[in-house]
Scaffold this motif. Sequence first.
Motif, PDB file in Angstrom:
ATOM      1  N   MET A  49      58.406  11.510   0.099  1.00  0.00           N
ATOM      2  CA  MET A  49      58.585  12.306   0.957  1.00  0.00           C
ATOM      3  C   MET A  49      59.212  11.769   2.605  1.00  0.00           C
ATOM      4  O   MET A  49      58.639  10.662   2.804  1.00  0.00           O
ATOM      5  CB  MET A  49      57.209  13.069   1.752  1.00  0.00           C
ATOM      6  N   GLU A  55      53.444  14.483   9.473  1.00  0.00           N
ATOM      7  CA  GLU A  55      52.521  13.434   9.221  1.00  0.00           C
ATOM      8  C   GLU A  55      51.842  13.284  10.640  1.00  0.00           C
ATOM      9  O   GLU A  55      51.020  12.666  10.930  1.00  0.00           O
ATOM     10  CB  GLU A  55      52.830  12.071   8.833  1.00  0.00           C
ATOM     11  N   TYR A 245      49.115  16.448  -2.202  1.00  0.00           N
ATOM     12  CA  TYR A 245      50.497  16.977  -2.117  1.00  0.00           C
ATOM     13  C   TYR A 245      51.119  17.077  -3.632  1.00  0.00           C
ATOM     14  O   TYR A 245      50.721  16.532  -4.617  1.00  0.00           O
ATOM     15  CB  TYR A 245      51.268  16.417  -1.234  1.00  0.00           C
ATOM     16  N   ALA A 258      47.660  12.545  -2.909  1.00  0.00           N
ATOM     17  CA  ALA A 258      47.423  11.077  -3.278  1.00  0.00           C
ATOM     18  C   ALA A 258      45.904  10.827  -2.637  1.00  0.00           C
ATOM     19  O   ALA A 258      45.559  11.386  -1.470  1.00  0.00           O
ATOM     20  CB  ALA A 258      48.183  10.305  -2.469  1.00  0.00           C
ATOM     21  N   ARG A 300      48.759   1.203   0.837  1.00  0.00           N
ATOM     22  CA  ARG A 300      49.546   1.645   2.088  1.00  0.00           C
ATOM     23  C   ARG A 300      49.079   0.520   3.055  1.00  0.00           C
ATOM     24  O   ARG A 300      47.783   0.437   3.373  1.00  0.00           O
ATOM     25  CB  ARG A 300      49.021   2.851   2.585  1.00  0.00           C
ATOM     26  N   ARG A 325      51.279   5.336   5.898  1.00  0.00           N
ATOM     27  CA  ARG A 325      51.848   6.393   4.996  1.00  0.00           C
ATOM     28  C   ARG A 325      53.523   6.706   5.063  1.00  0.00           C
ATOM     29  O   ARG A 325      53.961   7.530   4.204  1.00  0.00           O
ATOM     30  CB  ARG A 325      51.172   7.680   5.338  1.00  0.00           C
TER      31      ARG A 325
HETATM   32  N1  GLY Z   1      53.281   9.244   2.310  1.00  0.00           N
HETATM   33  C1  GLY Z   1      52.169   9.942   1.451  1.00  0.00           C
HETATM   34  C2  GLY Z   1      50.940   8.854   1.341  1.00  0.00           C
HETATM   35  O1  GLY Z   1      50.798   7.989   1.774  1.00  0.00           O
HETATM   36  O2  GLY Z   1      50.354   9.264   0.503  1.00  0.00           O
END
Ligand code: GLY
Length: 368
Positions: A49, A55, A245, A258, A300, A325
């Motif tokens: 995304m 965010e 999502y 996630a 992440r 993220r």
């Molecule tokens: N960018 C979405 C996540 O880190 O789950």
Amino acid sequence: MVVTKFDVLIIGGGIIGQSICYHLKQEGISIAIIDDFSRCRATHAAGGMLGAQNEFYSDSPLFQFSMEGQHMMKDFADELAHLGYVIDYQQHGLLKIASHGEHESLLQQYDFLNAQFKTTELVKNRLDEFAHGYIRNHDLAMWIPTDGQVNAVKYHQALMTLNEDVTFIHDRVIDVKANDGFNVRTSSQTYEAQQIVVAAGMYSGDILKSLGIHLEMHGVKGEVMTIHHHTLDMKETLFQTNGHYIVPKSDDLYVIGATTSMNGDNTVSEEGIDWLKEMTLDLLPELMNGEIVDSRCGFRPDNPLQRPVIDEVRDNLFVATGHYRNGILLSKITGALMHKLMFDKQHPLAMKYKDHFKLEDIHETILK
Ligand code: GLY
């Protein structure tokens, strides 16, 4: 003869390292990327995304950077397509949905976004206008029509292929020493470089430690699964305030994400998949009639300030990490910014952002 001397050595071959490499190549310098390609990388578990608005809940330099980065991704996808690499850029919008009991945070985010983007629309009791009427059990959302996404795996592969003319070193960095330039020691060899870029995600702190620089990094585990559903034909991304999502991909595939946990285990857990299934069954039950074809996890890269470090931390020693993220969203602009920080410090992009992502703001302590 094995080449062991480079102008620039990039430590980390994820999406950030590859993007930096792609941008630096225009300087006609010798570049190497070191990565052992065996550890769990964030890029391959990414939903892809480009959710700059999605965010954030308040204005900040990172939000501005994200908006600019989102904008750049469209042209970048076109550039890669011209070079023969399709990364499935799509702009079908994102529906940010209030999870159960989280209406307040959605309304707060809407107030922030609506003040600057008149295209953001509050959607109350009419979620059946989206996802072909398949959404269930939710009544409040925000429509962000300008949101887009790419296929993160295809994108990473495209940059890896385009960067094939630089030297790839498949090895793990053990330590880095400053010595009229830098010596980078791996398990089998020592390499020399005039400039170093540390773009090793959650492992960046370990590498900097060998240079006496303290950057506290940690990985936040995320698990995703992919479902094939051959008739749903949904285009818009659905994103709940609780982090669940559904991102439609090509070939009737849907990436469902996630989880968020501090579990350091490098495997997809049963609990993680159960949570993804439960959330999907509640929001879009029809999708669960499809077939789960894949699951994966990534870490992440995060730090205590929850924002990237993009900085020259010492002469000729650069760091780009902590994208948390937003690695895919920020990959193009980080590559462009790092290029300018290294070779054109007066460029407007460098001037605009050079003071906002500094390491010293996170940890003032540089060990002697
Ligand atoms: N960018 C979405 C996540 O880190 O789950």
